[in-house]
Design an enzyme around this catalytic site. Structure first.
Site, mmCIF file in Angstrom:
data_model
loop_
_atom_site.group_PDB
_atom_site.id
_atom_site.type_symbol
_atom_site.label_atom_id
_atom_site.label_comp_id
_atom_site.label_asym_id
_atom_site.label_seq_id
_atom_site.Cartn_x
_atom_site.Cartn_y
_atom_site.Cartn_z
ATOM 1 N N HIS A 1 0.508 -0.980 -0.165
ATOM 2 C CA HIS A 1 -0.151 0.247 -0.470
ATOM 3 C C HIS A 1 0.866 0.515 -0.210
ATOM 4 O O HIS A 1 2.067 0.750 0.339
ATOM 5 C CB HIS A 1 -1.065 -0.367 1.820
ATOM 6 C CG HIS A 1 -0.482 0.003 2.758
ATOM 7 N ND1 HIS A 1 -0.884 -0.068 3.613
ATOM 8 C CD2 HIS A 1 1.021 0.520 2.678
ATOM 9 C CE1 HIS A 1 -0.438 -0.132 4.790
ATOM 10 N NE2 HIS A 1 0.667 0.843 4.517
ATOM 11 N N GLU B 1 -5.069 0.571 0.094
ATOM 12 C CA GLU B 1 -4.782 -1.300 -0.118
ATOM 13 C C GLU B 1 -4.431 -1.947 -1.431
ATOM 14 O O GLU B 1 -5.573 -1.276 -2.621
ATOM 15 C CB GLU B 1 -6.111 -1.102 1.165
ATOM 16 C CG GLU B 1 -5.693 -1.197 2.397
ATOM 17 C CD GLU B 1 -5.083 -1.184 3.017
ATOM 18 O OE1 GLU B 1 -3.440 -1.110 2.818
ATOM 19 O OE2 GLU B 1 -4.681 -0.781 3.980
HETATM 20 P P1 PGA Z 1 6.064 2.774 7.726
HETATM 21 O O1 PGA Z 1 4.897 2.709 7.243
HETATM 22 O O2 PGA Z 1 6.556 3.609 7.655
HETATM 23 O O3 PGA Z 1 5.562 2.577 9.974
HETATM 24 O O4 PGA Z 1 6.154 1.514 8.108
HETATM 25 C C1 PGA Z 1 4.411 2.398 5.791
HETATM 26 C C2 PGA Z 1 3.189 2.703 5.070
HETATM 27 O O5 PGA Z 1 2.550 1.676 5.648
HETATM 28 O O6 PGA Z 1 3.179 3.306 4.523
#
Ligand code: PGA
Length: 250
Positions: A138, A143
């Site tokens: 995503h 999603e």
């Molecule tokens: P994260 O999330 O930087 O906390 O790994 C990235 C995302 O889900 O887009």
């Protein structure tokens, strides 16, 4: 898609900050698209440090964030507005009225989505959009199987995303079920995109980004349709990507 391979998260953050600082110096009225999550935190630390030491100014910059939870007010400790204030905005000379996030408290969420798209248009579009990537590919809260035609919209978060984000809440039941996110079409309308990835838990997503063709089951693959994407990823995130194949990514 151009890849910059770096050693670790620290180097990724430093390089990403350099790209943003360069943009702000050459375009003092730039519109920056910003992201939350663990990935950009180090980049923001570098931006603040550079602002304090070198005086790079954000007085003319406008920022638009990718997404916000539905139902959390801006001052809620888990809202993305709060995250941005805490990790970036407070450390810069960015005027409050030049900071924009979707309003997850709006009575009419669809109208809020349309307002946000119109706002981005009125600002002249996004000059540089910063992105993280989810384990399922995503970007923003888009999603898998989100249409690539969507602009800002309300999404129901998948269980895997809520589980990943539960680390910031008391427990998973407190993680909101919905969010407002810029759509893939809104992201692709940015003039330039900077995607960051760090750590082994992103290795499978990076492998898919490299190997798969554009397909809606893997949202980040949409970035292959954009002319100006820079990926900065560390060795762990690229551990499943064949080094020799970097240059062949579309
Ligand atoms: P994260 O999330 O930087 O906390 O790994 C990235 C995302 O889900 O887009």
């Amino acid at each position: 898609m151009r890849i910059i391979r770096v050693k670790n998260r620290w180097e990724m953050s430093e390089k990403a900050a350099q790209v943003i600082i360069e943009k702000v110096k050459t375009h003092p009225f730039a519109v920056l698209g910003l992201a939350t999550g663990g990935t950009p935190k180090g980049t923001y630390v570098n931006l603040i440090e550079n602002h304090q030491k070198e005086g790079t100014s954000y007085a003319g910059v406008r920022t638009v964030n990718l997404d916000e939870y539905v139902g959390l007010p801006p001052d809620h400790k888990n809202s993305y507005h709060h995250f941005m204030n805490k990790h970036l905005f407070r450390g810069l000379d960015l005027p409050e009225e030049q900071i924009f996030l979707p309003n997850g408290m709006a009575d009419d969420l669809d109208a809020e989505c349309r307002r946000y798209d119109a706002l981005i248009d009125a600002l002249g579009g996004i000059d540089l959009q910063l992105l993280g990537i989810g384990k399922n590919g995503h970007i923003g809260f888009n999603e898998p199987d989100t249409s690539f035609q969507t602009k800002t919209h309300v999404v129901e978060l998948t269980h895997s995303t809520r589980k990943a984000n539960a680390r910031f809440f008391e427990n998973i039941n407190e993680v909101p079920t919905h969010a407002i996110t810029m759509g893939i079409a809104s992201i692709l309308a940015s003039k330039e995109i900077l995607l960051l990835a760090s750590g082994k838990n992103k290795a499978e997503a990076m492998r898919r980004l490299w190997e798969e063709d554009v397909n809606e089951a893997f949202p980040a693959s949409a970035l292959k349709m954009h002319e100006h994407v820079i990926v900065i990823a560390d060795e762990d995130a690229l551990s499943l990507v064949d080094r020799d194949r970097h240059s062949r990514a579309r």
